[in-house]
Design a protein around this motif. Structure first.
Motif, PDB file in Angstrom:
ATOM      1  N   GLU A  11      58.864  64.004  30.030  1.00  0.00           N
ATOM      2  CA  GLU A  11      58.517  65.238  29.318  1.00  0.00           C
ATOM      3  C   GLU A  11      57.061  65.652  29.536  1.00  0.00           C
ATOM      4  O   GLU A  11      56.734  66.836  29.431  1.00  0.00           O
ATOM      5  CB  GLU A  11      58.837  65.130  27.830  1.00  0.00           C
ATOM      6  N   ASP A  12      56.177  64.719  29.867  1.00  0.00           N
ATOM      7  CA  ASP A  12      54.791  65.071  30.162  1.00  0.00           C
ATOM      8  C   ASP A  12      54.677  65.956  31.403  1.00  0.00           C
ATOM      9  O   ASP A  12      53.642  66.599  31.614  1.00  0.00           O
ATOM     10  CB  ASP A  12      53.949  63.808  30.391  1.00  0.00           C
ATOM     11  N   HIS A  13      55.715  65.986  32.229  1.00  0.00           N
ATOM     12  CA  HIS A  13      55.715  66.790  33.459  1.00  0.00           C
ATOM     13  C   HIS A  13      56.249  68.205  33.248  1.00  0.00           C
ATOM     14  O   HIS A  13      56.129  69.041  34.141  1.00  0.00           O
ATOM     15  CB  HIS A  13      56.579  66.109  34.531  1.00  0.00           C
ATOM     16  N   TYR A  14      56.854  68.474  32.103  1.00  0.00           N
ATOM     17  CA  TYR A  14      57.592  69.721  31.895  1.00  0.00           C
ATOM     18  C   TYR A  14      56.787  70.983  32.195  1.00  0.00           C
ATOM     19  O   TYR A  14      57.245  71.859  32.917  1.00  0.00           O
ATOM     20  CB  TYR A  14      58.131  69.807  30.471  1.00  0.00           C
ATOM     21  N   GLU A  15      55.610  71.108  31.623  1.00  0.00           N
ATOM     22  CA  GLU A  15      54.833  72.345  31.780  1.00  0.00           C
ATOM     23  C   GLU A  15      54.504  72.605  33.247  1.00  0.00           C
ATOM     24  O   GLU A  15      54.677  73.726  33.743  1.00  0.00           O
ATOM     25  CB  GLU A  15      53.551  72.267  30.947  1.00  0.00           C
ATOM     26  N   ARG A  16      54.069  71.582  33.949  1.00  0.00           N
ATOM     27  CA  ARG A  16      53.727  71.744  35.368  1.00  0.00           C
ATOM     28  C   ARG A  16      54.969  72.006  36.211  1.00  0.00           C
ATOM     29  O   ARG A  16      54.944  72.808  37.142  1.00  0.00           O
ATOM     30  CB  ARG A  16      52.987  70.498  35.876  1.00  0.00           C
ATOM     31  N   LEU A  17      56.081  71.347  35.872  1.00  0.00           N
ATOM     32  CA  LEU A  17      57.322  71.555  36.610  1.00  0.00           C
ATOM     33  C   LEU A  17      57.806  72.998  36.452  1.00  0.00           C
ATOM     34  O   LEU A  17      58.189  73.642  37.433  1.00  0.00           O
ATOM     35  CB  LEU A  17      58.390  70.579  36.131  1.00  0.00           C
ATOM     36  N   LEU A  18      57.781  73.508  35.228  1.00  0.00           N
ATOM     37  CA  LEU A  18      58.223  74.883  34.998  1.00  0.00           C
ATOM     38  C   LEU A  18      57.364  75.889  35.749  1.00  0.00           C
ATOM     39  O   LEU A  18      57.888  76.864  36.310  1.00  0.00           O
ATOM     40  CB  LEU A  18      58.230  75.195  33.502  1.00  0.00           C
ATOM     41  N   ALA A  19      56.074  75.674  35.794  1.00  0.00           N
ATOM     42  CA  ALA A  19      55.187  76.582  36.523  1.00  0.00           C
ATOM     43  C   ALA A  19      55.542  76.592  38.010  1.00  0.00           C
ATOM     44  O   ALA A  19      55.639  77.667  38.626  1.00  0.00           O
ATOM     45  CB  ALA A  19      53.726  76.175  36.321  1.00  0.00           C
ATOM     46  N   LEU A  20      55.762  75.420  38.587  1.00  0.00           N
ATOM     47  CA  LEU A  20      56.125  75.349  40.008  1.00  0.00           C
ATOM     48  C   LEU A  20      57.504  75.963  40.240  1.00  0.00           C
ATOM     49  O   LEU A  20      57.688  76.752  41.175  1.00  0.00           O
ATOM     50  CB  LEU A  20      56.099  73.893  40.492  1.00  0.00           C
TER      51      LEU A  20
END
Length: 189
Positions: A11-20
């Motif tokens: 879940e710590d990756h969510y924000e960056r993943l969504l942006a990409l």
């Protein structure tokens, strides 16, 4: 590209993943509730089949994989042509690599990691719907090189996403005519 590190999706990756995801695939390709459910669909007995690639703190790629038995084939799927029972086929939901990091083996490495974990979960094969209009048809070439075999082509697969979820195709806009290649990759025993 030797600084790339691979980690199970967290879940710590969510924000960056969504942006990409939304910058590469178009606006509204994925939102937080979708990502949360996708992540859960890739988990079985603590085994996570979804991966991210990081260059330092920068998320430069991701592979979302749904565990066998944790997804339902739809009208764009042809289970009778797979040669494997549905409950033994995982689903490669999406693979994305930042444009400045492509052709460095990141997508292939994440696929290998997903296959390893999906096999531990009990999968014998994985299905994907490959975007045939990717630049230079690179998605089809990449998945074929990794062992994927074409099952069937499905024109207009993503139009439903435009109609129902506000998806905006980076090529067609809101009237998406892109073709999905239903492809199966059988795992070695």
């Amino acid at each position: 590209m030797s600084n790339i590190k691979y980690f199970p999706l967290h879940e710590d990756h969510y924000e960056r993943l969504l942006a990409l995801a939304n910058s590469v695939h178009g606006d509204n390709y994925m939102d937080l509730p979708s990502l949360q459910s996708y992540h859960q669909a890739g988990m079985v007995n603590g085994i996570n089949a979804s991966w991210v690639a990081l260059d330092g703190e920068r998320l430069v790629g991701f592979r979302i994989t749904w565990a066998a038995g944790h997804w339902q084939p739809d009208k764009w799927s042809s289970p009778d042509l797979w040669g494997h029972p549905q409950d033994k086929v995982c689903y490669f939901k999406c693979n994305t690599v930042d444009s400045t990091y492509r052709a460095a083996g990141i997508g292939s490495q994440m696929l290998k990691l997903s296959i390893q974990e999906a096999a531990k979960q009990g999968a014998k094969a994985g299905l994907a719907h490959i975007w045939m209009q990717s630049p230079g048809n690179s998605a089809f070439k990449y998945f074929s090189k990794c062992g994927g075999k074409l099952v069937k082509e499905h024109p207009g697969k993503w139009q439903e996403n435009c109609d129902n979820e506000g998806y905006v195709c980076p090529i067609c806009g809101t009237q998406c005519d892109c073709v999905a290649a239903e492809m199966l990759l059988t795992f070695e025993d």
